[in-house]
Design an enzyme around this catalytic site. Structure first.
Site, short mmCIF file in Angstrom:
data_model
loop_
_atom_site.label_atom_id
_atom_site.label_comp_id
_atom_site.label_asym_id
_atom_site.label_seq_id
_atom_site.Cartn_x
_atom_site.Cartn_y
_atom_site.Cartn_z
N HIS A 204 0.89 -1.29 0.07
CA HIS A 204 0.01 -0.06 0.09
C HIS A 204 0.86 1.29 0.04
O HIS A 204 0.25 2.27 0.09
CB HIS A 204 -0.96 0.04 1.18
C1 UD1 Z 1 -0.96 5.68 5.95
C2 UD1 Z 1 0.29 6.09 6.13
C3 UD1 Z 1 1.10 5.11 5.85
C4 UD1 Z 1 0.72 3.83 6.54
C5 UD1 Z 1 -0.76 3.48 6.26
C6 UD1 Z 1 -1.25 2.29 7.31
C7 UD1 Z 1 0.84 8.57 5.63
C8 UD1 Z 1 1.60 9.46 4.85
N1 UD1 Z 1 0.62 7.23 5.08
O1 UD1 Z 1 -1.17 5.58 4.20
O2 UD1 Z 1 2.49 5.43 6.20
O3 UD1 Z 1 1.59 2.90 6.25
O4 UD1 Z 1 -1.43 4.65 6.47
O5 UD1 Z 1 -2.23 1.53 6.42
O6 UD1 Z 1 0.15 8.92 6.89
N2 UD1 Z 1 -8.62 5.30 1.88
C9 UD1 Z 1 -9.71 4.70 1.99
N3 UD1 Z 1 -10.47 4.65 3.25
C10 UD1 Z 1 -9.73 4.91 4.43
C11 UD1 Z 1 -8.61 5.47 4.30
C12 UD1 Z 1 -8.02 5.79 3.22
O7 UD1 Z 1 -10.33 4.50 1.08
O8 UD1 Z 1 -10.45 4.71 5.45
C13 UD1 Z 1 -7.86 5.75 0.68
C14 UD1 Z 1 -8.31 7.03 0.09
O9 UD1 Z 1 -8.47 6.80 -1.41
C15 UD1 Z 1 -7.05 7.82 0.55
C16 UD1 Z 1 -6.03 6.52 0.33
O10 UD1 Z 1 -6.58 5.31 0.74
O11 UD1 Z 1 -6.79 8.91 -0.38
C17 UD1 Z 1 -4.81 6.96 1.19
O12 UD1 Z 1 -4.91 6.96 2.43
P1 UD1 Z 1 -4.21 7.95 3.39
O13 UD1 Z 1 -4.44 7.91 4.87
O14 UD1 Z 1 -3.86 9.23 2.75
O15 UD1 Z 1 -2.69 6.96 3.47
P2 UD1 Z 1 -2.46 5.45 3.47
O16 UD1 Z 1 -2.24 5.03 2.10
O17 UD1 Z 1 -3.44 4.92 4.34
N1 UDP Z 2 -2.91 -5.74 9.18
C1 UDP Z 2 -4.29 -6.15 9.41
N2 UDP Z 2 -5.04 -6.39 8.61
C2 UDP Z 2 -4.52 -6.34 7.05
C3 UDP Z 2 -3.33 -5.96 6.87
C4 UDP Z 2 -2.62 -5.29 7.92
O1 UDP Z 2 -4.60 -6.07 10.83
O2 UDP Z 2 -5.52 -6.66 6.14
C5 UDP Z 2 -2.30 -5.20 10.51
C6 UDP Z 2 -0.88 -5.95 10.52
O3 UDP Z 2 -1.07 -7.10 11.20
C7 UDP Z 2 0.01 -4.79 11.26
C8 UDP Z 2 -0.58 -3.54 10.74
O4 UDP Z 2 -1.82 -3.59 10.11
O5 UDP Z 2 -0.19 -5.10 12.67
C9 UDP Z 2 0.24 -2.79 9.90
O6 UDP Z 2 -0.23 -1.80 9.24
P1 UDP Z 2 0.25 -1.24 7.89
O7 UDP Z 2 0.45 -2.10 6.96
O8 UDP Z 2 -1.29 -0.43 7.25
O9 UDP Z 2 1.18 -0.13 8.11
P2 UDP Z 2 2.53 0.54 8.30
O10 UDP Z 2 2.94 -0.61 9.34
O11 UDP Z 2 3.01 -0.06 7.08
O12 UDP Z 2 2.45 1.78 8.79
#
Ligand code: UD1
Ligand code: UDP
Length: 375
Positions: A204
């Site tokens: 992601h």
């Molecule tokens: C964010 C974090 C990333 C982390 C990830 C965990 C930042 C810069 N990035 O990335 O470090 O690894 O969370 O999962 O903070 N969206 C939905 N539903 C939601 C949330 C997001 O559809 O509930 C979609 C939207 O299109 C949004 C995109 O995901 O624009 C990205 O979401 P965003 O929170 O900006 O960043 P993540 O990629 O989730």
């Molecule tokens: N995770 C989860 N369900 C999923 C994918 C990830 O519960 O479908 C959990 C995973 O076990 C870990 C956390 O989400 O504890 C990691 O989050 P993510 O990968 O979104 O963020 P990052 O660690 O890259 O910031």
């Protein structure tokens, strides 16, 4: 004490769970502020339910947007909330935009803050997470480092050593405390899977998802998989895959790549535990693969989780089809051998205890933010 935690994204809910439990056990007041960065049930509420985290005291509902818009909205609302609550300490977690906004809002109000997971560095300023980590660490007062390397990184940046503590990895604590519950998940039956007959993948990160050529190269590399890949897909990736029509262009085989919704925590942990190995670009999933002893192929060119590489369990494959294919073969061989890997110091069930002990003992936290009387 009154402690205010700022969370907003999936991994932060995993990290706040043991901290909330430890703070409440010791009679501290704990205010949880959810920025609203993640709002889908699968990325947010499911975690509060499964990890028994109380409903957030505030949900700022900032939602999605550009980095500037999202961080700015959070900063505005967090400034108001923190000013109203006047906590003794603000806690921030990990490296998301919610982390950065929490640290900024606190320091602008001259309220001390503590960073849980301080000091991780990828040394890659093109990653939004690296910017968030560096700025947050620069402006917070307490640094709870997950590893000895993270401690060194903070010292190298000239961070005051009085505020650096090797607490261990909070994500490891949540994982270890929930292993028994995860074992009872029926996710394998639901997905009709047999243990060790599949690979689990998450993907992601912005650098992988937002460039159509890079995303296609990744899926081209994954086509050589030795086992079916189960892919609980983050909504960001789901959107990009369909926008760019990547799967069609990479001639993907739906028998080999099974795309499902993001899973609730306990189901995902069960899927990881029973997998043959793991593919990811997530920070937390790299850590979990080390704790669970599952070989990991990381679809990035660098990692801040260097201990996972040093332990021999994790390998960087970037987004290069050839490198990915070779790394998948090596991970398969490692999984066959079931290698033992070294778990870093303090990756145990006492991390939250160490953090709260430090907070209680650090009576001078606010000193560095006091304006001298002579001013
Ligand atoms: C964010 C974090 C990333 C982390 C990830 C965990 C930042 C810069 N990035 O990335 O470090 O690894 O969370 O999962 O903070 N969206 C939905 N539903 C939601 C949330 C997001 O559809 O509930 C979609 C939207 O299109 C949004 C995109 O995901 O624009 C990205 O979401 P965003 O929170 O900006 O960043 P993540 O990629 O989730
Ligand atoms: N995770 C989860 N369900 C999923 C994918 C990830 O519960 O479908 C959990 C995973 O076990 C870990 C956390 O989400 O504890 C990691 O989050 P993510 O990968 O979104 O963020 P990052 O660690 O890259 O910031």
């Amino acid at each position: 004490m009154k402690i205010l935690s700022v969370v907003g994204a999936r991994p932060q809910f995993v990290k706040v769970a043991p901290i909330d439990e430890e703070l409440k056990k010791r009679g501290h007041e704990h205010i949880i502020v959810h920025t609203g960065q993640h709002y889908d049930y699968e990325l947010s509420k499911a975690f509060f339910e499964q990890l028994s985290i109380p409903e957030p005291d505030y949900n700022l509902e900032v939602g999605s947007g550009t980095h500037a818009h999202q961080t700015g909205m959070m900063l505005t609302s967090l400034g108001d909330t923190i000013a109203e609550e006047k906590p003794d300490l603000v806690l921030i977690y990990g490296d998301t935009n919610s982390t950065l906004a929490g640290a900024l809002a606190a320091v602008k109000l001259l309220i001390p803050s503590g960073h849980i997971e301080a000091g991780y560095r990828s040394f890659d300023m093109t990653m939004p997470e690296e910017i968030n980590r560096i700025v947050a660490d620069k402006i917070c007062q307490l640094h709870f480092a997950p590893t000895e390397t993270a401690v060194k990184n903070l010292k190298n940046e000239g961070i005051n050593t009085d505020g650096i503590f090797l607490s261990g990895d909070i994500m490891a604590e949540t994982l270890l405390k929930n292993l028994d519950k995860a074992k009872n998940s029926d996710v394998l039956e639901k997905l009709n899977l047999k243990p060790e007959s599949y690979i689990v993948m998450t993907l992601h990160r912005q650098e992988n998802t937002d460039d159509p050529r890079r995303l296609k190269r990744i899926f081209t590399g994954l086509a050589s998989t030795p086992l079916p890949i189960i892919f609980p897909c983050h909504p960001r990736t789901e959107k990009r895959l369909s926008d760019f029509k990547t799967l069609e262009k990479a001639h993907y085989d739906p028998e080999k790549l099974i795309i499902i919704k993001p899973l609730p925590y306990l189901d995902f942990i069960k899927l990881e535990m029973e997998s043959f190995f793991v593919i990811t670009d997530s920070g937390g999933v790299q850590e979990e693969s080390l704790v669970l002893g599952k070989p990991c192929v990381t679809l990035r060119y660098n990692t801040e989780r260097v201990e996972t590489i040093e332990a021999g369990i994790n390998e960087l494959a970037g987004a290069d089809p050839q490198l990915i294919s070779e790394a998948l073969n090596r991970a398969y061989k490692k999984a066959e051998k079931k290698i033992e890997s070294k778990i870093p110091l303090h990756w145990d069930t006492q991390v939250s205890k160490r953090i709260v002990d430090t907070i209680e003992n650090k009576t001078d936290i606010s000193e560095s933010l006091k304006i001298p009387d002579s001013f």
